[in-house]
Write an enzyme that holds these catalytic residues in place. Sequence first.
Site, short mmCIF file in Angstrom:
data_model
loop_
_atom_site.label_atom_id
_atom_site.label_comp_id
_atom_site.label_asym_id
_atom_site.label_seq_id
_atom_site.Cartn_x
_atom_site.Cartn_y
_atom_site.Cartn_z
N LYS A 142 0.85 -1.18 0.00
CA LYS A 142 0.00 0.00 0.00
C LYS A 142 0.89 1.25 0.00
O LYS A 142 2.06 1.16 0.44
CB LYS A 142 -0.95 -0.03 1.19
CG LYS A 142 -0.26 -0.04 2.57
CD LYS A 142 0.09 1.36 3.03
CE LYS A 142 1.32 1.40 3.88
NZ LYS A 142 2.00 2.67 3.86
N TYR B 83 -3.25 4.39 6.68
CA TYR B 83 -3.59 3.49 7.78
C TYR B 83 -4.76 4.06 8.58
O TYR B 83 -5.66 3.33 9.01
CB TYR B 83 -2.39 3.31 8.72
CG TYR B 83 -1.30 2.43 8.19
CD1 TYR B 83 -1.51 1.06 7.98
CD2 TYR B 83 -0.04 2.94 7.93
CE1 TYR B 83 -0.50 0.25 7.51
CE2 TYR B 83 0.98 2.13 7.45
CZ TYR B 83 0.75 0.79 7.24
OH TYR B 83 1.76 -0.02 6.77
#
Length: 420
Positions: free
Chosen positions: A174, A262
């Site tokens: 990511k 996140y």
Amino acid sequence: MNELPDFSRRGFMRTSALGLGAGMGLGLGGFEALAQTAGRAIGSGQTPPADPLERQAAGRPEPELDGTPRPMPPGRRMGWAVCGLGHFAQNYAVPAIDRAAESKLTGLISGNRDKALGVASAWGVPEGSVYDYGMQGLADNDAVDIVYVITPNAIHEENVIAALEAGKHVFCEKPFAHNSAAAQRMMDAAKAADRKIMIAYRAHFEPNNVALKEMVQKGELGDIWYATSDHHRPLDPSVERDQWRMVRGLAGGGSLMDIGIYSLNGLIWLLDEMPERLVATTFSPQTEDGRFGEIEAIGQVQLIFPSRRRASISSGYVADKKRIDLWGSKAVAVLDPATAYSGNKLTLSTAEGEETPMPSKPSEQQFVGEIDHFSKAVRDGMEILTPAEMGLRDMRLLEAIYVSAERGEWIEVNPDGTMR
């Protein structure tokens, strides 16, 4: 003084043959026959011998495993090639693949062949399974099923599409890309190649995060009308792994893109709800080395959900904190740290006091967990928990956040993350 007995297996067998066996009229041959009879009873599903001596001679029954799955036979494990051999790859990704039960390291991809050959030698990867970023010859290597892409964000597209065209499935770090257009092109390439892509959202496999997710689903926190998620870490221009993060063209953004994701992805997952409106601000202080000349140091976002609950997320490249708070009517849950590589902790606060549930597995399990999950998804056709669609959605949300910060206004978003 009496001589202490020999409790070793050899001593036990010697004592049994010379003493116990003789006293019972069995002799060594008779004792071995007894052991074989007991072994057949255990193997056939019959009740093991009650006598401890007979049980030890026959071999102990299968023990229970303490939450660690028995590895699959080597021929059943999925072969992984790691693309990009920087700090994270060598310290976390490669060791996790080596520890995995469903996966094995079978290839390496790097722009620095000398470095790659050194890594290959250390981990037992054949020299013929070391490739450059062009990945020529990878399609002919049946030992590689999956390519794990761990390169700067803007290079993901090149690496992912090369792996897909070689007929390999892709596990991508990511954020999925540096913008949503690149993410969409990778998804189109996966569809054309009939291959799978999974995004490495490791917190979805971190034991404390998983425990909190289950509590929310069961209603144990009560009504949750407010939540916060803050992810900050110092940016260090002296280390190579942070130097590309200061270049907007490679990173796609600053702290929001790197670790703010996140905060964003974590709350959406825990609350199981997409925001419908958001407003954001960003800030970059002046520094002598100009580290924030192209990127934001601080990002702050307010989110409103269809349920009318509110949330606040932040990211930063100055301080060091990774924390998620869910404010429930029955309990307040705090993950602090929430998404560190190790040592994450969940705390529940109620009117009666605080409680710290202990997960059954350590935080480090998140790396092996996500890797083995994708291996099983590829081999057995399981549903992927963090699919490419999730990565694309988050890229669209991040773009909406940057638009909001630039315009200084609220932005409405659709369930797929696109702006209205």
